[in-house]
Scaffold this motif. Structure first.
Motif, PDB file in Angstrom:
ATOM      1  N   PRO A 111      16.470  33.946  46.330  1.00 40.38           N
ATOM      2  CA  PRO A 111      17.806  33.963  45.717  1.00 40.38           C
ATOM      3  C   PRO A 111      18.749  34.898  46.456  1.00 40.38           C
ATOM      4  N   LEU A 112      20.013  34.499  46.542  1.00 44.99           N
ATOM      5  CA  LEU A 112      21.024  35.316  47.194  1.00 44.99           C
ATOM      6  C   LEU A 112      21.556  36.363  46.228  1.00 44.99           C
ATOM      7  N   GLU A 113      21.892  37.535  46.769  1.00 50.09           N
ATOM      8  CA  GLU A 113      22.554  38.535  45.941  1.00 50.09           C
ATOM      9  C   GLU A 113      23.943  38.016  45.571  1.00 50.09           C
ATOM     10  N   PRO A 114      24.326  38.145  44.289  1.00 46.85           N
ATOM     11  CA  PRO A 114      25.603  37.553  43.868  1.00 46.85           C
ATOM     12  C   PRO A 114      26.828  38.238  44.444  1.00 46.85           C
ATOM     13  N   GLY A 115      26.732  39.483  44.861  1.00 43.70           N
ATOM     14  CA  GLY A 115      27.883  40.142  45.462  1.00 43.70           C
ATOM     15  C   GLY A 115      28.883  40.638  44.431  1.00 43.70           C
ATOM     16  N   LEU A 116      29.942  41.250  44.933  1.00 41.85           N
ATOM     17  CA  LEU A 116      30.991  41.800  44.083  1.00 41.85           C
ATOM     18  C   LEU A 116      32.004  40.730  43.715  1.00 41.85           C
ATOM     19  N   GLY A 117      32.701  40.956  42.618  1.00 40.61           N
ATOM     20  CA  GLY A 117      33.782  40.071  42.188  1.00 40.61           C
ATOM     21  C   GLY A 117      34.854  40.888  41.503  1.00 40.61           C
ATOM     22  N   GLY A 118      35.725  40.198  40.765  1.00 41.63           N
ATOM     23  CA  GLY A 118      36.773  40.903  40.040  1.00 41.63           C
ATOM     24  C   GLY A 118      38.014  41.115  40.868  1.00 41.63           C
ATOM     25  N   ASN A 133      31.386  38.406  49.617  1.00 45.86           N
ATOM     26  CA  ASN A 133      31.381  38.646  48.182  1.00 45.86           C
ATOM     27  C   ASN A 133      31.984  37.442  47.467  1.00 45.86           C
ATOM     28  N   ASN A 134      32.304  37.603  46.202  1.00 47.52           N
ATOM     29  CA  ASN A 134      32.802  36.466  45.417  1.00 47.52           C
ATOM     30  C   ASN A 134      34.031  36.873  44.616  1.00 47.52           C
ATOM     31  N   PHE A 135      35.159  37.015  45.334  1.00 47.02           N
ATOM     32  CA  PHE A 135      36.427  37.313  44.673  1.00 47.02           C
ATOM     33  C   PHE A 135      37.153  36.006  44.349  1.00 47.02           C
ATOM     34  N   SER A 136      36.417  35.069  43.786  1.00 46.39           N
ATOM     35  CA  SER A 136      36.908  33.707  43.575  1.00 46.39           C
ATOM     36  C   SER A 136      38.199  33.701  42.764  1.00 46.39           C
ATOM     37  N   GLY A 137      39.182  32.987  43.311  1.00 43.18           N
ATOM     38  CA  GLY A 137      40.442  32.824  42.591  1.00 43.18           C
ATOM     39  C   GLY A 137      41.417  33.963  42.767  1.00 43.18           C
ATOM     40  N   LEU A 157      43.293  51.957  59.257  1.00 41.38           N
ATOM     41  CA  LEU A 157      42.237  50.961  59.435  1.00 41.38           C
ATOM     42  C   LEU A 157      42.134  50.503  60.883  1.00 41.38           C
ATOM     43  N   ARG A 158      40.899  50.534  61.379  1.00 44.04           N
ATOM     44  CA  ARG A 158      40.587  49.972  62.689  1.00 44.04           C
ATOM     45  C   ARG A 158      39.691  48.740  62.548  1.00 44.04           C
ATOM     46  N   TYR A 159      39.038  48.610  61.401  1.00 45.40           N
ATOM     47  CA  TYR A 159      38.088  47.516  61.162  1.00 45.40           C
ATOM     48  C   TYR A 159      38.334  46.970  59.754  1.00 45.40           C
ATOM     49  N   LEU A 160      38.603  45.650  59.634  1.00 49.11           N
ATOM     50  CA  LEU A 160      38.821  45.019  58.330  1.00 49.11           C
ATOM     51  C   LEU A 160      38.119  43.677  58.316  1.00 49.11           C
ATOM     52  N   ASP A 161      37.143  43.526  57.412  1.00 47.59           N
ATOM     53  CA  ASP A 161      36.395  42.272  57.283  1.00 47.59           C
ATOM     54  C   ASP A 161      36.469  41.804  55.837  1.00 47.59           C
ATOM     55  N   LEU A 162      37.202  40.718  55.617  1.00 51.05           N
ATOM     56  CA  LEU A 162      37.345  40.104  54.294  1.00 51.05           C
ATOM     57  C   LEU A 162      36.760  38.694  54.287  1.00 51.05           C
ATOM     58  N   SER A 163      35.926  38.381  55.258  1.00 47.59           N
ATOM     59  CA  SER A 163      35.483  37.006  55.455  1.00 47.59           C
ATOM     60  C   SER A 163      34.495  36.545  54.398  1.00 47.59           C
ATOM     61  N   TRP A 164      34.520  35.248  54.129  1.00 47.36           N
ATOM     62  CA  TRP A 164      33.556  34.568  53.268  1.00 47.36           C
ATOM     63  C   TRP A 164      33.457  35.206  51.885  1.00 47.36           C
ATOM     64  N   SER A 165      34.582  35.579  51.336  1.00 48.31           N
ATOM     65  CA  SER A 165      34.599  36.198  50.007  1.00 48.31           C
ATOM     66  C   SER A 165      35.460  35.418  49.027  1.00 48.31           C
ATOM     67  N   THR A 166      35.722  34.140  49.322  1.00 50.57           N
ATOM     68  CA  THR A 166      36.375  33.174  48.420  1.00 50.57           C
ATOM     69  C   THR A 166      37.756  33.613  47.965  1.00 50.57           C
ATOM     70  N   PHE A 167      38.503  34.291  48.817  1.00 51.98           N
ATOM     71  CA  PHE A 167      39.898  34.574  48.497  1.00 51.98           C
ATOM     72  C   PHE A 167      40.708  33.278  48.541  1.00 51.98           C
ATOM     73  N   VAL A 168      41.819  33.243  47.808  1.00 47.37           N
ATOM     74  CA  VAL A 168      42.685  32.067  47.786  1.00 47.37           C
ATOM     75  C   VAL A 168      44.120  32.501  48.079  1.00 47.37           C
ATOM     76  N   GLY A 169      44.971  31.495  48.280  1.00 44.96           N
ATOM     77  CA  GLY A 169      46.388  31.765  48.470  1.00 44.96           C
ATOM     78  C   GLY A 169      46.731  32.083  49.909  1.00 44.96           C
ATOM     79  N   THR A 170      47.957  32.540  50.095  1.00 41.80           N
ATOM     80  CA  THR A 170      48.444  32.809  51.444  1.00 41.80           C
ATOM     81  C   THR A 170      47.944  34.150  51.942  1.00 41.80           C
ATOM     82  N   VAL A 171      47.739  34.243  53.240  1.00 39.19           N
ATOM     83  CA  VAL A 171      47.346  35.516  53.854  1.00 39.19           C
ATOM     84  C   VAL A 171      48.586  36.403  53.877  1.00 39.19           C
ATOM     85  N   PRO A 172      48.540  37.597  53.272  1.00 41.80           N
ATOM     86  CA  PRO A 172      49.757  38.417  53.187  1.00 41.80           C
ATOM     87  C   PRO A 172      50.217  38.900  54.558  1.00 41.80           C
ATOM     88  N   PRO A 173      51.475  38.679  54.904  1.00 38.48           N
ATOM     89  CA  PRO A 173      51.980  39.140  56.210  1.00 38.48           C
ATOM     90  C   PRO A 173      52.007  40.659  56.329  1.00 38.48           C
TER      91      PRO A 173
END
Length: 690
Positions: A132-139, A159-163, A176-192
């Motif tokens: 089983p996969l770890e469910p990860g963070l949400g909210g 993680n699972n920031f769904s919606g 910040l020099r390093y930012l990874d938000l990948s594969w965490s189910t974000f939605v909407g437009t990428v903020p400029p």
């Protein structure tokens, strides 16, 4: 086919220890032989006098509580945690005063400031299906993160920031020099606002699909002048037309991944190429629909990895390939390219991986081998030419490709025998020759040198006969995938399988085996998840240890298995044991409650249908026709805990040609997805419900 949509990446896990402080690398004044003016001496003395005081103040700020981390930053983390859901207890260590010892938190040794927050979830892990996969963070990600003013590294990937949307305030974390938000189910437009992160070196936004996260204007990327790594996998950029000119402004860029971004525009060239450091470019799975040359990326001669697969390019293989002398891995798969690969491929002296599956080379396989660069002969690791309309026979003699790990030539029109040099590829892990017209005999000499083999895929070469001595022990004991469908293995059951205890996918269907399955086989195959033995004449009883296997899909149909149906593996989702000689009643507990497909027709089963049928809420296909089943069907509407959920997924059910009696089963009215229902040749009575 390459599994490009889930490219695994190594992740550095936080250890809870403070990161070593980075020394300030500044110029050291050279004073030997020079007289320093008096005022400079006074300043130097003052600095020497006050330095201990300043150091003590800094130390007090960093350690003004027993824990050792800065209280305001600890409060910021506690507030951040309060907005999250944590079903996997990833933040269970976030207790006590010293937040620098919490999982995923790294502090600077000298200042005490939090500089790294590493909180990747488990949804990107490459694990076997039964783990089983770890469910990860949400909210919600709250703005309290802005309290971490010295934060340089933030990883919230997998993680699972769904919606939820990517917070705009992240653009204010200027350190910040390093930012990874990948594969965490974000939605909407990428903020400029993320364009304000001018110190960013690594930026990953890879999405889970190509519709939920999008951007209509990526001009903000041009402000990330220090960026070296950019990954926007599956971010929808379908309306962006100037993307080439935007990324061309990033002179430090070394890695660019725009996989599956729905891009449809490209340019032939750029006025001035700033991407002189770019080493990896992935434009795969887009919709360019243009000639493969000219194109702007052929001018990027620093590229080591170029992937333009499945992106709508067409025409002949471009001569420009020969200019890419730095190329290590080249993927042209899935494009409408025709003709023989160009002769100037010989210039690619660093080539380690060549992928061209799904193109129409439409030529002799020997000519392809002749055009591979001899200068990289001992570097080549991957040759992936599946479904290329290749013809002719494999060359009978060939200097071994000593570092080759994958040879995939499946789904072509290659004829003739498999040459012995294949058995000399000592580093080979994947051998794929399925769906060809190969013939002849494969014996120990073809296999004995393949100690590292992980996949052996020879299916649907109907004229290949595999003949090895009954005492032969395969050298590839850790092989996981064996597909030999329609090769000639029989008539004896292959004894070499007893040594292959790590196999997870085994297909020996239609291989002319007419023998009793030996007892050792079920123990050796206990780790097999996909088992296909259909269309042989294999005899014997299904053992009671079947329930302890890890199998999820099992096809034993069209054989001569006899005896009763035993309890099934708990993880089984698909079972076909039709057209055998099984008899007796079904077990009172079949075990596999998550079955999706259960096909049993063409045996000699008797008795009644057990009530556990009502509990199989995942069942879509159930065929128990042509038996001696008697009695009424179980009343699932009563026995099920929820009548509305009974049969919710059933699509196809066949009970024909039995002796089932009683009222028409009313619970069928709950089967809203039902497409096929056959109750003919039974003894049902009553009235059909409206």
């Amino acid at each position: 086919m390459r599994a490009a949509t889930a490219r695994a990446k190594g992740r550095q896990q936080a250890t809870g220890h403070r990161a070593a402080a980075k020394p300030w690398l500044g110029p050291t004044p050279w004073v030997a032989g020079h007289r320093i003016p008096c005022v400079h001496v006074l300043i130097a003395l003052a600095l020497l006098l006050f330095t201990p005081i300043i150091s003590k103040v800094d130390s007090a700020n960093a350690n003004n509580n027993a824990g050792g981390c800065i209280p305001s930053e600890r409060s910021a983390l506690i507030s951040f945690k309060s907005g999250l859901s944590d079903p996997g207890n990833l933040l269970s260590s976030w207790e006590g005063d010293d937040c620098c010892q919490w999982k995923g938190v790294c502090c600077n040794n000298k200042t005490g400031h939090i500089v790294e927050l590493n909180l990747p979830g488990g949804s990107c892990q490459d694990l076997p299906p039964w783990v089983p996969l770890e469910p990860g963070l949400g909210g919600n990600i709250g703005p309290s993160l802005l309290g971490l003013k010295q934060l340089e590294h933030l990883d919230l990937s997998c993680n699972n920031f769904s919606g939820t949307r990517i917070p705009e305030f992240l653009g204010s974390l200027h350190k910040l020099r390093y930012l990874d938000l990948s594969w965490s189910t974000f939605v909407g437009t990428v903020p400029p606002q993320l364009g304000n992160l001018s110190n960013l070196r690594y930026f990953s936004l890879g999405s889970n699909d190509n519709s939920s996260l999008y951007s209509t204007d990526i001009s903000w990327l041009s402000r990330l002048s220090s960026l070296e790594h950019l990954d926007m996998t599956f971010v929808n950029l379908s309306t962006v037309v100037d993307w080439v000119s935007v990324v061309n402004i990033l002179p430090s860029l070394r890695f660019l991944n725009l996989f599956g971004c729905q891009l449809s525009s490209s340019v032939d060239s750029v006025p001035h190429n700033n991407l002189t450091s770019l080493e990896t470019l992935d434009l795969s799975f887009n919709n360019f629909n243009k000639r493969i040359a000219p194109n702007w990326f052929w001018d990027l001669t620093s590229l080591r990895n170029l992937d333009i697969s499945y992106s709508g390019f067409y025409d002949t293989f471009p001569y420009e390939i020969g200019n890419m002398t730095s190329i290590v891995e080249l993927d042209l798969s899935g494009n409408n390219l025709v003709g023989m690969i160009p002769s100037n491929l010989e210039n690619l002296c660093n080539l380690e991986g060549f992928y061209s599956s799904g193109t129409n080379i439409n030529g002799d396989i020997t000519e392809v081998f002749n055009r591979l660069p001899r200068c990289s002969w001992n570097k080549l690791q991957v040759l992936f030419l599946m479904d290329c309309n290749l013809t002719g026979s494999l060359p009978t003699t060939l200097e071994p490709l000593s570092n080759l790990t994958m040879l995939e030539l499946g789904n072509n029109n290659i004829t003739g025998p498999i040459p012995l040099w294949v058995g000399q590829l000592s580093n080979l892990k994947i051998l794929g020759l399925s769906y060809n017209n190969l013939d002849g005999v494969i014996h120990e000499g073809h296999l004995s040198g393949l100690e590292r083999l992980d996949w052996l895929i020879l299916s649907d070469n109907n004229h290949i006969s595999i003949t090895v001595n009954s005492t032969w022990v395969p050298p590839f004991k850790k092989i996981t995938d064996i597909e030999l469908r329609s090769c000639q293995l029989g008539p004896k059951f292959p004894t070499c399988l007893r040594y292959l205890t790590h196999v997870s996918n085994l297909d020996i269907s239609n291989t002319s085996i007419s023998d009793k399955v030996p007892d050792w086989f079920w123990r050796a195959a206990s780790s097999v998840t996909h088992l296909n033995m259909r269309n042989n004449q294999i005899a014997g009883a299904l053992p009671s240890i079947l329930e302890y296997m890890r199998t999820t899909e099992m096809d034993l149909s069209s054989n001569r298995f006899s005896g009763q149906v035993p309890k099934l593996p708990i993880n089984l989702t698909s079972l076909d044991i039709s057209k055998n000689n099984l008899s007796g009643p079904l077990p009172s507990d079949i075990g596999a409650s998550a079955l999706v497909s259960l096909v049993l027709y063409g045996n000699f089963l008797s008795g009644s249908i057990p009530s556990y049928l009502c509990k199989m809420q995942s069942l879509e296909l159930f065929d128990i026709s042509r038996y001696k089943i008697t009695g009424p069907l179980p009343d699932c509407a009563i026995n099920s805990s929820s009548a509305n959920s009974t049969c919710t997924n059933i699509i196809n059910i066949s009970l024909r040609n039995n002796n089932i009696s009683g009222q028409f089963p009313l619970f069928f009215k709950n089967c809203k997805n039902l497409v096929f229902l056959d109750l003919s040749e039974n003894q049902f009575s009553g009235t059909l419900p409206t």
